[in-house]
Design a protein around this motif. Sequence first.
Motif, PDB file in Angstrom:
ATOM      1  N   GLN A 215       0.839  -1.190   0.000  1.00 18.31           N
ATOM      2  CA  GLN A 215       0.000   0.000   0.000  1.00 18.31           C
ATOM      3  C   GLN A 215       0.877   1.244   0.000  1.00 18.31           C
ATOM      4  N   LEU A 216       0.509   2.192  -0.836  1.00 19.90           N
ATOM      5  CA  LEU A 216       1.145   3.510  -0.813  1.00 19.90           C
ATOM      6  C   LEU A 216       0.352   4.412   0.110  1.00 19.90           C
ATOM      7  N   CYS A 217       1.050   5.016   1.053  1.00 22.09           N
ATOM      8  CA  CYS A 217       0.427   5.912   2.018  1.00 22.09           C
ATOM      9  C   CYS A 217       1.321   7.136   2.172  1.00 22.09           C
ATOM     10  N   PHE A 218       0.809   8.166   2.790  1.00 20.41           N
ATOM     11  CA  PHE A 218       1.657   9.254   3.226  1.00 20.41           C
ATOM     12  C   PHE A 218       2.319   8.803   4.536  1.00 20.41           C
ATOM     13  N   VAL A 219       3.507   9.332   4.811  1.00 21.78           N
ATOM     14  CA  VAL A 219       4.282   8.869   5.964  1.00 21.78           C
ATOM     15  C   VAL A 219       4.627  10.050   6.867  1.00 21.78           C
ATOM     16  N   VAL A 220       4.476   9.842   8.167  1.00 18.64           N
ATOM     17  CA  VAL A 220       4.802  10.895   9.143  1.00 18.64           C
ATOM     18  C   VAL A 220       5.704  10.312  10.228  1.00 18.64           C
ATOM     19  N   ARG A 221       6.253  11.210  11.048  1.00 17.77           N
ATOM     20  CA  ARG A 221       7.083  10.763  12.158  1.00 17.77           C
ATOM     21  C   ARG A 221       6.272   9.911  13.136  1.00 17.77           C
ATOM     22  N   LYS A 222       6.916   8.973  13.768  1.00 16.59           N
ATOM     23  CA  LYS A 222       6.271   8.112  14.746  1.00 16.59           C
ATOM     24  C   LYS A 222       5.652   8.948  15.855  1.00 16.59           C
ATOM     25  N   GLY A 223       4.360   8.769  16.082  1.00 14.27           N
ATOM     26  CA  GLY A 223       3.678   9.490  17.151  1.00 14.27           C
ATOM     27  C   GLY A 223       3.149  10.860  16.778  1.00 14.27           C
ATOM     28  N   ASP A 224       3.342  11.279  15.517  1.00 12.35           N
ATOM     29  CA  ASP A 224       2.830  12.592  15.078  1.00 12.35           C
ATOM     30  C   ASP A 224       1.345  12.443  14.707  1.00 12.35           C
ATOM     31  N   ASN A 225       0.524  12.264  15.739  1.00 10.44           N
ATOM     32  CA  ASN A 225      -0.890  11.975  15.523  1.00 10.44           C
ATOM     33  C   ASN A 225      -1.659  13.158  14.934  1.00 10.44           C
ATOM     34  N   ALA A 226      -1.241  14.365  15.259  1.00  3.29           N
ATOM     35  CA  ALA A 226      -1.952  15.541  14.760  1.00  3.29           C
ATOM     36  C   ALA A 226      -1.862  15.616  13.238  1.00  3.29           C
ATOM     37  N   THR A 227      -0.647  15.444  12.707  1.00  2.95           N
ATOM     38  CA  THR A 227      -0.465  15.466  11.257  1.00  2.95           C
ATOM     39  C   THR A 227      -1.181  14.280  10.614  1.00  2.95           C
ATOM     40  N   LEU A 228      -1.069  13.122  11.240  1.00  2.00           N
ATOM     41  CA  LEU A 228      -1.697  11.911  10.712  1.00  2.00           C
ATOM     42  C   LEU A 228      -3.214  12.071  10.611  1.00  2.00           C
ATOM     43  N   GLU A 229      -3.821  12.659  11.624  1.00  2.00           N
ATOM     44  CA  GLU A 229      -5.275  12.863  11.614  1.00  2.00           C
ATOM     45  C   GLU A 229      -5.690  13.814  10.492  1.00  2.00           C
ATOM     46  N   LYS A 230      -4.889  14.870  10.275  1.00  2.00           N
ATOM     47  CA  LYS A 230      -5.191  15.797   9.181  1.00  2.00           C
ATOM     48  C   LYS A 230      -5.103  15.087   7.830  1.00  2.00           C
ATOM     49  N   LEU A 231      -4.043  14.288   7.657  1.00  2.00           N
ATOM     50  CA  LEU A 231      -3.865  13.568   6.395  1.00  2.00           C
ATOM     51  C   LEU A 231      -5.029  12.607   6.147  1.00  2.00           C
ATOM     52  N   ASN A 232      -5.389  11.842   7.149  1.00  2.00           N
ATOM     53  CA  ASN A 232      -6.467  10.867   6.981  1.00  2.00           C
ATOM     54  C   ASN A 232      -7.807  11.536   6.709  1.00  2.00           C
ATOM     55  N   ALA A 233      -8.040  12.687   7.341  1.00  2.00           N
ATOM     56  CA  ALA A 233      -9.284  13.423   7.090  1.00  2.00           C
ATOM     57  C   ALA A 233      -9.333  13.890   5.636  1.00  2.00           C
TER      58      ALA A 233
END
Length: 254
Positions: A215-233
């Motif tokens: 799977q191709l996904c965007f990647v963020v630093r481990k534990g960077d939940n704020a950025t991850l939530e924005k990306l997933n939204a």
Amino acid sequence: MIQLVKRIAGAAVALLVLAATPAMAAAEPEYTVGATATGVPFTFLDVKSNSIQGLLVDAITATGKAAGFDVKVEQTTFSALIPSLTTKKIDVISAAMLKTPAREQVVDFSDTVYSYGEGLIVRADDKGKYTSMDDLKGEVVGAQVGTAFVDALNKKGIFKEVRTYDSVADIMRDVALGRIKAGFGDHPIIAYQLQKNPNPQLRLVDGYQPSVKGQLCFVVRKGDNATLEKLNAGIRKIKADGTLTQIIKKWQVE
């Protein structure tokens, strides 16, 4: 006295205006995005504009628009993507980097943007029928450094040698020259490059069944939940409104 009252009243009005328009003071966040220059059609350097273009550039830009953030795309070599992320030189990776258990120990992955497996490329005059990695036992093969394909090939332990390359173009060159028997790489990238720049010395093997389906996904630093939530939204939005489907069609990797 009258002038003082006017000044106080004017200052009060100004404060009320500022309080009533907080959006004007709140700028959208900007994320620095790492992408490679050798991953056509996912990410590549467009020489005309001297900028990184591709499916994953369009996808991260659309995701940002949907989720309320801006992006600044920076060229980074594939092997330097994760080190650049963990040392905070970049905030997000948007490149042809498959999600793997090993990488999940170091970084976090967003929801899936696109899925595919590896492709196998050999010389055009090689008439062998290859359906799996095992069919190339004892041969010298190649794959791009830092990819999941290198790990899969080495784990097999059946090849005479597994050579690593900086780009798919380098792999294709050595296959054409007979320096290696076969090359493994991102199937959409190989197919797209051969479609746009046909090479009579090479063929992408039909009937080959990929061993590394990822799977191709965007990647963020481990534990960077704020950025991850924005990306997933943002990903959810561009999937729902058809934007991601249109981007995939644009880059002809359906």
